[in-house]
Design a protein around this motif. Structure first.
Motif: not given
Lengths: 692, 212
Positions: A572, A576-580, A627-629, B152, B172
């Motif tokens: 993430x 901007x919080x978007x996943x890549x 942190x990003x899951x 998360x 999302x």
């Protein structure tokens, strides 16, 4: 930091250029005796296995108090502050590194971590460090390597008194007395250490490190009986006590619990050595050790409280026979029996004793095949009662190209037995989500029990795969070169790779109706650690010694690498919080590992008894937590900052009766409340030593 | 003159072509809308019950179609598309609401999901045992990490939503915490106080098609 790395390379490369210049070379600095590598005394320079020694002089001059202090300054070793100060070597964590005291294993680990701040530097003659798997000689835990602490042995008459005072009202007092009474050599030492602790966070309700004291007593003796028999005994006792104040906010109210944490440890180690002939000797050793840890907390005006007790015992008897066949041909063989047990209310009740028994045999042969080539081959077999048995081979070669250059290659298997926690833990955290962790040997029964109580919501497919845990195993490869350059310049490089499989990790087996998850342990993970270690030392004008060291380390979970390559792993974005989709280069490897670490140590010493040391220790950034899951270390904010710590000391030997030393640790006052709670910042001290 | 004619034709066709493009673009913009919602409250913790943190037990209802929070009074209507309470996300479907909603979890990035494949199966809610968006750590949209006690959203999980009126959207979730996910080392009480705030991005297709 890059400049430091560059500096190391320049030293190494510069040396290689100067190599053709064949001046006379003093190899004396390298010729120390090491016993841990082969379980028999050998010259350090002749060992085919990556090894090093920290001498008593280095221990004194660096002003270290605890074992964790001095090991943190060694190349390729990091001290990780998590359940105590644990070692990390060749990228393997504390539970995979064996810590020996005079060749016998120390016990009493919390979460797999053996807290090295438990061990005083006082009364230690030297520390031997072996890198790479050594299970062929030592059995379980010797995967990343072995640290052997060798205490002062009786024989030399002395009476030393040491007193030290430092910041945070840290006091350390010790004495060391050795005498010969008729034929009996006796050595007694004692150390007391206390500190008020400190707070890294201003106005906090509880200190970062609470006040503590620790003390260690030791007695060693040896006695020759008749011509061929020798008897010896070492007994040691260690106590620690830490105040505990824990404040928790609960519904706007602060609940303060007060209590303590204490540990008690004893080691008794008798031996009898029989010299059968000049070529053959045999040693019978006994080792009886126990470790007790108690934590008690109570809340004012509340019933009950928290009471955690852990009692572990480890007893073993062993015989080792050394056969010195000819000048360059040595054979050793041995066998032993271990009985260990644990009682803890972390598992079930204190009255239930969990046990394991291990029988083992080992043999090793060392042979100088030609003038240039030496090989070592060793094998050990551990038969366990509580889990499957393990065979651990090892082989090592040393090729001395000439008297200046030598090459080492070794490969060995290492293993770590599942510990009692992984087999029998019974833990439920009421505060944090009501999750439970059960040991693999009791997990299915516990889920059944909770199911009968109608507390289970659903089980996962993993529940059916719970099975008897197998030991974690590794294969470790080391290849190195040592070069002696002219003008007292020595350099060495070592490449290492460890492939670990059957690693034990937790996974969810069921969900409780309360929403909490139930975890147990599985042999699921495969990991790798690899890297290069570079070291160089140079002596200038007899009085100045400069040492530099650097380690590059790469670690990874192999399953994670595979799924990243298959494009199944995401991350993430901070922005901007978007996943890549994640790439292999985004992956930061196993947590708590620094890709780069380095040190430079200067030492000046003259004939009038004056010395000074400056040690710069760099630890590059390391991953801390996800942190990003995605459960992985990948994002900038999942790393702790790298830092440089500078320690310095200055000392003077005024006469043969007394020495004085002043020192400052962490001169730059580097602090990190979140990720280095065990580092108090700059701390000065003064030390007196008296010799009678 | 001839040259003038040609250039006129060229100019006219360019203008025509441009105007065609212009005519097409607003159509797309009209039916597809992308937006981000910050820190939507989802039954924040008000106390402890049997040692477990609890909220008031109420869902916050949100309309993707109108990009607004819907009041509790309209919970039994088709005005809302999704509802959030703690980590549970409901859709206006099955026994959760009277709408023609539904959902499934897509594995991949938000950007890659340009259209919903024809064979996709939308699940409907059957509370409290089976929701269209599965509840539980690592089963639907989030993961709970027990050493750090943090929740998360799993990166690479996109919630494909069928709205109460049968249109489609993709969602999302970026964060479950006020001010973003706290550091692992902050005290547990702060972690609890900051949780249950959804920040999410979504794209809504209002024309009933499955193309975003």
């Amino acid at each position: 930091m890059k400049s430091l790395v560059l500096f190391c390379f320049i030293i190494l490369c510069g040396g290689v250029v100067a190599q053709t210049n064949t001046d006379s070379i003093s190899s004396k600095s390298m010729d120390e005796v090491i016993v841990t590598a082969t379980r028999s005394p050998r010259l350090l320079s002749n060992i085919a296995i990556p090894a090093s020694i920290i001498s008593a002089k280095t221990l004194y001059q660096s002003g270290s108090l605890r074992l964790s202090d001095i090991l943190a300054e060694q190349t390729g070793i990091a001290i990780i502050d998590n359940f105590g100060k644990g070692i990390q070597m060749q990228g393997l964590s504390s539970e995979y590194t064996l810590i020996l005291l005079n060749g016998e294993p120390l016990i009493g680990r919390t979460g797999g971590v053996l807290d090295l701040s438990r061990i005083t530097i006082k009364g230690i003659k030297k520390i031997e460090i072996i890198k790479g798997p050594s299970s062929s000689l030592y059995g379980s835990e010797a995967m990343g390597g072995v640290i052997n602490i060798i205490t002062d042995q009786p024989g030399i008459r002395k009476s030393d008194l040491n007193l030290r005072y430092g910041r945070f009202n840290t006091v350390d007092g010790s004495f060391d007395i050795a005498r010969r009474i008729h034929k009996l050599d006796v050595q007694i030492s004692s150390d007391y250490n206390r500190s008020e602790g400190y707070s890294l966070k201003p106005n906090a309700m509880q200190q970062t490190v609470e006040p503590f004291w620790r003390s260690t007593q030791q007695i060693s003796m040896s006695l020759p009986i008749a011509d061929k028999w020798k008897f010896g005994l070492t007994a040691r006792h260690n106590n620690t006590y830490v105040d505990n104040t824990i404040s928790v906010l609960n519904g706007g109210n602060t609940i303060v619990s007060k209590g303590f944490e204490k540990s008690n440890e004893y080691n008794i180690n008798p031996f009898i050595r029989l010299t059968i002939s000049p070529k053959i000797s045999t040693t019978f050793r006994g080792y009886f050790t126990g470790f007790t840890a108690i934590q008690e907390l109570s809340v004012k005006d509340a019933l009950g409280g928290y009471d955690d007790q852990f009692k572990q015992q480890f007893n073993r008897i062993e015989n080792q026979t050394d056969w010195h066949i000819r000048a360059q041909s040595n054979f050793i063989a041995g066998a032993g029996f271990i009985q260990e047990n644990v009682r803890s209310n972390r598992y079930d009740s204190l009255s239930i004793k969990r046990e394991n028994q291990i029988g083992y045999i080992f043999a090793q042969h060392e042979e100088k095949v030609t003038k240039k080539l030496t090989f070592i081959a060793g094998l050990r077999y551990d038969a366990n009662k509580a889990y499957s048995s393990v065979l651990s081979p090892k082989t090592a070669f040393q090729y001395a190209y000439n008297e200046f250059i030598s090459f080492n290659v070794s490969y060995g298997k290492g293993f770590k037995a599942p510990d009692f926690r992984q087999l029998y833990l019974n833990f439920t955290n009421v505060a944090a989500g009501s999750y439970s962790v059960f040991g693999a040997s009791v997990a299915q029964d516990e889920v059944m029990r909770l199911s009968d109580l109608n507390s289970i919501d659903q089980t996962t497919s993993m529940l059916n795969t719970v099975s008897v845990l197998k030991p974690e195993v590794s294969g470790g490869f080391n290849a190195g070169v040592k070069v002696k350059f002219p003008h007292e310049l020595n350099a060495q490089a070592n490449f290492f790779r460890n492939d670990i499989s059957n690693m034990i990790v937790t996974d969810v087996i069921a969900f409780k109706k309360s929403g909490g998850q139930i975890y147990t342990y599985f042999n699921l993970k495969q990991a790798l650690t690899q890297g290069v270690e570079l070291e160089a030392s140079k002596r200038l004008r007899k009085s100045i010694n400069i040492k530099v060291g650097y380690q590059y380390l790469y670690t990874a979970d192999k399953q994670v690498l595979r799924t990243i390559k298959q494009g199944e792993v995401y991350q993430r974005s901070i922005e901007n919080g978007a996943a890549t989709r994640m790439t292999v280069s985004d992956y930061g490897g196993l947590p708590y590992r620094s890709k780069h670490s380095a040190n430079i140590k200067f030492n000046y010493e003259n004939k009038s008894g004056f010395f000074t040391t400056i040690r710069l220790i760099y630890r590059g950034r390391w991953g801390t937590n996800d942190v990003d899951g995605n459960g992985l270390i990948n994002r900038e904010d999942e790393f702790a900052n790298g830092y440089m710590q500078a320690n310095s000391s200055i000392g003077y030997s005024a006469s043969k009766h007394w020495d004085i030393m002043l020192g400052v640790d962490n001169i730059f006052n580097y602090k990190d409340l979140l990720f280095l709670p065990g580092n108090p910042g700059r701390a000065g001290y003064i030390n007196f030593q008296l010799h009678f | 003159m001839r040259a003038l004619k040609i250039s006129f034709i060229v100019l006219a066709s360019v203008l025509f072509f441009m105007s065609c493009q212009k005519n097409e673009t607003p159509l797309v913009i009209d039916s597809v809308r992308t937006d981000t919602i910050f820190e939507l409250v989802a039954d924040t913790i008000i106390g402890l019950s049997n040692g477990q943190p609890v909220g008031a037990g109420k869902f916050t209802f949100f309309s993707i179609e109108t990009n607004s929070v819907i009041s509790d009074a309209d919970s039994n209507s088709t005005k809302w598309d999704i509802g959030v309470r703690g980590t549970t996300i409901i859709t206006n479907s099955g026994n959760s609401g009277p709408g023609f909603g539904g959902a499934f979890v897509y594995n991949g990035t938000f950007g890659e999901l340009t259209s919903i494949s024809a064979d996709s199966v939308f699940r409907v809610d059957n509370a409290p045992t089976a929701y269209a968006i599965p509840t539980g750590s690592n089963k639907g949209w989030y993961v709970y990490d027990f050493p750090t006690n943090l929740i998360n959203p799993i990166p690479g999980r996109v919630l494909v939503i069928r709205t109460a009126n049968g249109n489609y959207a993709k969602v999302e979730i970026y964060s479950y915490y006020r001010g973003g996910t706290p550091s692992a080392n902050v005290p547990d009480d702060e972690k609890l106080a900051r949780q249950r705030f959804y920040t999410f991005g979504y794209t809504y297709q209002s024309d009933g098609s499955k193309v975003f």
